[in-house]
Design a protein around this motif. Structure first.
Motif, short mmCIF file in Angstrom:
data_model
loop_
_atom_site.label_atom_id
_atom_site.label_comp_id
_atom_site.label_asym_id
_atom_site.label_seq_id
_atom_site.Cartn_x
_atom_site.Cartn_y
_atom_site.Cartn_z
N MET A 1 2.28 9.05 10.64
CA MET A 1 2.76 9.88 9.52
C MET A 1 2.61 11.36 9.87
SD MET A 1 1.59 9.75 5.55
CE MET A 1 -0.05 10.32 5.85
N GLY A 65 5.70 9.26 3.08
CA GLY A 65 4.29 9.53 3.39
C GLY A 65 3.54 9.92 2.13
N THR A 68 1.53 7.05 0.84
CA THR A 68 0.35 6.77 1.67
C THR A 68 -0.76 7.76 1.33
OG1 THR A 68 1.88 6.07 3.38
CG2 THR A 68 -0.40 6.33 4.05
N VAL A 93 -4.58 1.77 0.08
CA VAL A 93 -3.95 2.27 1.31
C VAL A 93 -2.81 1.32 1.72
CG1 VAL A 93 -4.31 2.78 3.75
CG2 VAL A 93 -6.03 3.45 2.10
N LEU A 94 -3.08 0.02 1.69
CA LEU A 94 -2.04 -0.95 2.07
C LEU A 94 -0.84 -0.88 1.13
CD1 LEU A 94 -4.15 -4.09 3.09
CD2 LEU A 94 -2.75 -2.68 4.58
N LEU A 97 1.14 2.29 2.01
CA LEU A 97 1.82 2.14 3.31
C LEU A 97 3.04 1.23 3.19
CD1 LEU A 97 -0.99 1.76 5.99
CD2 LEU A 97 0.91 3.35 6.08
N ASP A 100 5.88 3.03 1.36
CA ASP A 100 6.50 4.04 2.23
C ASP A 100 7.38 3.39 3.30
OD1 ASP A 100 5.89 6.50 1.24
OD2 ASP A 100 4.00 6.70 2.32
N ALA A 101 6.86 2.31 3.90
CA ALA A 101 7.61 1.64 4.98
C ALA A 101 8.93 1.10 4.45
CB ALA A 101 6.76 0.52 5.57
N ASN A 123 4.49 -1.40 -4.26
CA ASN A 123 3.08 -0.99 -4.30
C ASN A 123 2.27 -1.92 -5.20
OD1 ASN A 123 0.78 0.90 -4.13
ND2 ASN A 123 1.28 1.27 -6.25
#
Lengths: 183, 257
Positions: A1, A65, A68, A93-94, A97, A100-101, A123
């Motif tokens: 990132m 990002g 994240t 966090v997961l 991420l 975002d992915a 999320n």
């Protein structure tokens, strides 16, 4: 990132949005805890309200990002400060991420309404799956928290996350009209 | 303000509070939190889990944070008792309920006590500084500092908006919010968001006007340093952990044999 693309203005706004999200989260979870000790109910209750706040943050910053950063900072606060429960750190966090992915692959950046709604849904799905499977590592009775219940909770929170994202995007439109957020 | 007073023990440290645990480096306490969490997963015998809980409670007593921590621990234990009673009512078997939940709640109790010990003895500023020392990206630690600084401020803003609504004759109860969500939306959410946007803009302008560059190379008056106390504490905790783990596994082997 790549953190260099985030300006001071972006970082301060993300910080404020996390503070707001944290207050909303704490108030809804405490409110639900007063009525029921049922663990999945807490995730379900906070999903909708938290997603509204997140959607506004994503729409204003718009960069991949952002989720994240929200996940990492919120995870540190939830893991070390309040409620000081360490498994919440990897959970948030997961979740960030994953969102975002998916948005990077599908939309490129946060902007259109669907990207906000999808990010909030993804999320909530990931967070609920992770947080409800963590208790098993600590010996939680499988008769209480069954895989079906986890799946149902994940589906409900995802739906509420999507709804929250939708409401959030509507609020963003209103804020844009009011001139509080730039077009 | 009720909301603000709820968050203040976590986001603002009382400068008068000082003890051996307060003076430890936050990195040592982070290690303790991580170690205790992992150890609680590996310990199977409830006696050893309770021993670990007792060690942590002794540390909270030494740090003089036990009294402020009590209300949070009581909340957790109340939740535990309710869960045991609910399961006992469902299964009609109190013994099964106790056997099912005891190890889980003992582990969670250990983790929550360790987490609260960290939270009540480490100021948010020290936490951010420790993260910086651990090569945590500067923009993230800046965001963390902003969040921690503005949680009480936003809680106060929300309270002020709520009071303004009351002055105008709109007293929002939970039922009112469900019945007329537009009152809550127009009266509470939109003003709070606009206030948040204005505040974040003001902070960004203030930071940029002082030459802020994302937090890189930021200096601090008080620097963190791992000292002799940290080393003694870490050695003591690691040894205690190994002894507990060894005794736990040894007693398991005895039962198995």
């Amino acid at each position: 990132m790549n953190l260099k693309k985030f300006t001071t203005r972006d970082l301060t706004f993300i910080g404020m949005i996390i503070a707001l999200m944290f207050i909303v989260q704490a108030v809804t979870i405490l409110g639900v805890s007063a009525f029921t000790p049922f663990e999945p109910a807490k995730s379900v209750a906070s999903a909708f309200f938290v997603s509204i706040v997140i959607a506004i943050g994503l729409a204003k910053v718009g960069k991949i990002g952002t989720f994240t950063i929200i996940g990492v900072v919120n995870g540190i606060i939830c893991g070390f400060i309040m409620p000081a429960f360490l498994p919440l750190l990897p959970t948030t966090v997961l979740g960030g991420l994953a969102a975002d992915a998916v948005i990077k692959i599908k939309y490129g950046e946060y902007g259109v309404r669907n990207s906000l709604i999808t990010a909030c849904g993804i999320n909530q799905l990931v967070e609920t799956f992770v947080i409800l499977t963590v208790p098993f590592f600590f010996g939680f009775s499988q008769t209480i928290l069954t895989p079906t219940l986890i799946l149902v909770s994940a589906l409900i929170t995802t739906t509420l996350g999507v709804l929250g994202g939708f409401v959030g995007s509507k609020i963003v439109q209103e804020l844009k009209k009011a001139g509080a957020i730039g077009e | 303000m009720i909301i603000e007073s709820f968050f203040s023990p976590f986001t603002a440290q009382n400068p008068e509070e000082d003890s051996m645990v307060h003076r430890l480096d936050p990195r040592t306490k982070m290690g303790l939190l991580l170690g205790v969490t992992l150890l609680s997963v590996y310990l199977d015998n409830i006696i050893f889990l309770l021993t670990l809980e007792m060690v942590l409670i002794v540390l909270t007593v030494i740090s003089r944070t036990f009294r402020s921590m009590m209300r949070f621990l009581l909340l957790f234990f109340t939740f535990g008792i309710i869960s045991v009673v609910v399961l006992a009512l469902i299964t009609d078997n109190l013994n099964y309920s106790l056997v099912s939940f005891s190890p889980f709640f003992a582990r969670f109790g250990v983790m929550i006590t360790a987490g609260l010990l960290f939270a009540f003895t480490t100021s948010p500023n020290n936490l951010a500084r420790a993260l910086e020392k651990m090569r945590f990206p500067a923009p993230l630690s800046f965001t963390l500092t902003i969040t921690l600084r503005y949680i009480p401020t936003l809680a106060r803003e929300a309270g002020a908006i709520m009071n303004a609504l009351k002055l105008r004759g709109i007293n929002l109860s939970l039922w009112d919010i469900i019945r007329k969500p537009s009152y809550f939306y127009r009266g509470m959410i939109i003003p709070l968001l606009i206030r948040t946007l204005k505040l974040s803009d003001e902070i960004a302008i203030a930071a940029e006007s002082r030459g802020f560059n994302g937090g890189k190379g930021r200096s601090s008056l008080n620097t963190l340093k791992i000292g002799v106390n940290d080393l003694f504490f870490a050695v003591f905790m690691v040894m205690s952990g190994f002894i507990l783990l060894f005794m736990d596994k040894a007693s398991l082997l005895k039962i198995g044999g």
